[in-house]
Design a protein around this motif. Sequence first.
Motif, PDB file in Angstrom:
ATOM      1  N   GLY A   1       9.135  -0.960   4.657  1.00 14.41           N
ATOM      2  CA  GLY A   1       8.751  -0.096   3.553  1.00 14.41           C
ATOM      3  C   GLY A   1       7.918  -0.728   2.450  1.00 14.41           C
ATOM      4  N   GLU A   2       7.717  -2.037   2.468  1.00 16.01           N
ATOM      5  CA  GLU A   2       6.905  -2.661   1.430  1.00 16.01           C
ATOM      6  C   GLU A   2       5.439  -2.291   1.620  1.00 16.01           C
ATOM      7  OE1 GLU A   2       7.652  -6.667  -0.088  1.00 16.01           O
ATOM      8  OE2 GLU A   2       9.298  -6.785   1.366  1.00 16.01           O
ATOM      9  N   SER A   3       4.713  -2.238   0.522  1.00 16.85           N
ATOM     10  CA  SER A   3       3.293  -1.894   0.591  1.00 16.85           C
ATOM     11  C   SER A   3       2.457  -3.151   0.835  1.00 16.85           C
ATOM     12  CB  SER A   3       2.843  -1.242  -0.715  1.00 16.85           C
ATOM     13  OG  SER A   3       2.827  -2.194  -1.761  1.00 16.85           O
ATOM     14  N   ILE A   4       1.221  -2.939   1.244  1.00 15.06           N
ATOM     15  CA  ILE A   4       0.305  -4.060   1.445  1.00 15.06           C
ATOM     16  C   ILE A   4       0.099  -4.778   0.120  1.00 15.06           C
ATOM     17  CG2 ILE A   4      -2.051  -4.723   2.057  1.00 15.06           C
ATOM     18  CD1 ILE A   4      -2.054  -2.455   4.099  1.00 15.06           C
ATOM     19  N   ARG A   5      -0.019  -4.038  -0.966  1.00  8.46           N
ATOM     20  CA  ARG A   5      -0.215  -4.665  -2.274  1.00  8.46           C
ATOM     21  C   ARG A   5       0.979  -5.527  -2.674  1.00  8.46           C
ATOM     22  NH1 ARG A   5      -4.920  -3.149  -3.963  1.00  8.46           N
ATOM     23  NH2 ARG A   5      -5.702  -1.077  -3.544  1.00  8.46           N
ATOM     24  N   MET A   6       2.177  -5.060  -2.387  1.00  3.08           N
ATOM     25  CA  MET A   6       3.377  -5.844  -2.693  1.00  3.08           C
ATOM     26  C   MET A   6       3.403  -7.129  -1.864  1.00  3.08           C
ATOM     27  SD  MET A   6       6.138  -2.718  -2.908  1.00  3.08           S
ATOM     28  CE  MET A   6       7.558  -3.759  -2.774  1.00  3.08           C
ATOM     29  N   LEU A   7       3.046  -7.019  -0.597  1.00  8.80           N
ATOM     30  CA  LEU A   7       3.024  -8.191   0.278  1.00  8.80           C
ATOM     31  C   LEU A   7       1.959  -9.188  -0.175  1.00  8.80           C
ATOM     32  CD1 LEU A   7       3.453  -6.386   3.709  1.00  8.80           C
ATOM     33  CD2 LEU A   7       5.171  -7.710   2.480  1.00  8.80           C
ATOM     34  N   ALA A   8       0.811  -8.675  -0.589  1.00 13.83           N
ATOM     35  CA  ALA A   8      -0.266  -9.547  -1.065  1.00 13.83           C
ATOM     36  C   ALA A   8       0.184 -10.313  -2.303  1.00 13.83           C
ATOM     37  CB  ALA A   8      -1.515  -8.728  -1.363  1.00 13.83           C
ATOM     38  N   ALA A   9       0.826  -9.627  -3.222  1.00 16.39           N
ATOM     39  CA  ALA A   9       1.294 -10.276  -4.443  1.00 16.39           C
ATOM     40  C   ALA A   9       2.367 -11.328  -4.130  1.00 16.39           C
ATOM     41  CB  ALA A   9       1.848  -9.235  -5.417  1.00 16.39           C
ATOM     42  N   ALA A  10       3.256 -11.016  -3.200  1.00 13.38           N
ATOM     43  CA  ALA A  10       4.345 -11.927  -2.858  1.00 13.38           C
ATOM     44  C   ALA A  10       3.852 -13.194  -2.158  1.00 13.38           C
ATOM     45  CB  ALA A  10       5.367 -11.216  -1.970  1.00 13.38           C
ATOM     46  N   THR A  11       2.750 -13.084  -1.434  1.00  9.27           N
ATOM     47  CA  THR A  11       2.245 -14.234  -0.682  1.00  9.27           C
ATOM     48  C   THR A  11       1.114 -14.968  -1.376  1.00  9.27           C
ATOM     49  OG1 THR A  11       0.697 -12.832   0.549  1.00  9.27           O
ATOM     50  CG2 THR A  11       2.861 -13.229   1.555  1.00  9.27           C
ATOM     51  N   GLY A  12       0.571 -14.383  -2.447  1.00  5.25           N
ATOM     52  CA  GLY A  12      -0.564 -14.991  -3.120  1.00  5.25           C
ATOM     53  C   GLY A  12      -1.857 -14.847  -2.337  1.00  5.25           C
ATOM     54  N   ARG A  13      -1.881 -13.903  -1.431  1.00  3.78           N
ATOM     55  CA  ARG A  13      -3.062 -13.625  -0.611  1.00  3.78           C
ATOM     56  C   ARG A  13      -3.694 -12.324  -1.070  1.00  3.78           C
ATOM     57  NH1 ARG A  13      -4.876 -17.574   3.050  1.00  3.78           N
ATOM     58  NH2 ARG A  13      -3.138 -18.986   3.322  1.00  3.78           N
ATOM     59  N   SER A  14      -4.907 -12.081  -0.616  1.00  5.75           N
ATOM     60  CA  SER A  14      -5.604 -10.856  -1.007  1.00  5.75           C
ATOM     61  C   SER A  14      -5.103  -9.662  -0.194  1.00  5.75           C
ATOM     62  CB  SER A  14      -7.107 -11.011  -0.800  1.00  5.75           C
ATOM     63  OG  SER A  14      -7.410 -11.036   0.584  1.00  5.75           O
ATOM     64  N   TYR A  15      -5.381  -8.471  -0.736  1.00 11.50           N
ATOM     65  CA  TYR A  15      -5.063  -7.237  -0.037  1.00 11.50           C
ATOM     66  C   TYR A  15      -5.749  -7.226   1.325  1.00 11.50           C
ATOM     67  CZ  TYR A  15      -4.999  -2.247   1.035  1.00 11.50           C
ATOM     68  OH  TYR A  15      -4.825  -1.043   1.653  1.00 11.50           O
ATOM     69  N   GLY A  16      -7.019  -7.613   1.355  1.00 13.44           N
ATOM     70  CA  GLY A  16      -7.791  -7.602   2.596  1.00 13.44           C
ATOM     71  C   GLY A  16      -7.222  -8.528   3.647  1.00 13.44           C
ATOM     72  N   PHE A  17      -6.768  -9.708   3.220  1.00 13.73           N
ATOM     73  CA  PHE A  17      -6.180 -10.663   4.156  1.00 13.73           C
ATOM     74  C   PHE A  17      -4.910 -10.087   4.779  1.00 13.73           C
ATOM     75  CE2 PHE A  17      -3.132 -13.985   5.157  1.00 13.73           C
ATOM     76  CZ  PHE A  17      -3.867 -14.802   6.001  1.00 13.73           C
ATOM     77  N   VAL A  18      -4.047  -9.519   3.941  1.00 14.13           N
ATOM     78  CA  VAL A  18      -2.785  -8.955   4.437  1.00 14.13           C
ATOM     79  C   VAL A  18      -3.074  -7.768   5.364  1.00 14.13           C
ATOM     80  CG1 VAL A  18      -0.637  -7.787   3.776  1.00 14.13           C
ATOM     81  CG2 VAL A  18      -1.439  -9.766   2.464  1.00 14.13           C
TER      82      VAL A  18
END
Length: 68
Positions: free
Chosen positions: A30-47
């Motif tokens: 259920g996590e969003s791509i934006r949440m995952l990007a923020a948690a990993t320090g990676r960009s939205y596009g990378f995730v």
Amino acid sequence: MNDVPGKGRRLVGTDRSELAAQLKRRYEAGESIRMLAAATGRSYGFVHRLLSEAGVDLRGRGGATRKA
């Protein structure tokens, strides 16, 4: 996800596969791509690209649809 290599470090091989598996599990939970990007320090596009490579069925953007 403290053990995830941060932005700027190229991910290849096993590291990339492991991160893709972690992100896939979290996205499907259920996590969003934006949440995952923020948690990993990676960009939205990378995730987004990593999830696509992992075969994830990406959710729609949601919200109301516009009619012409």
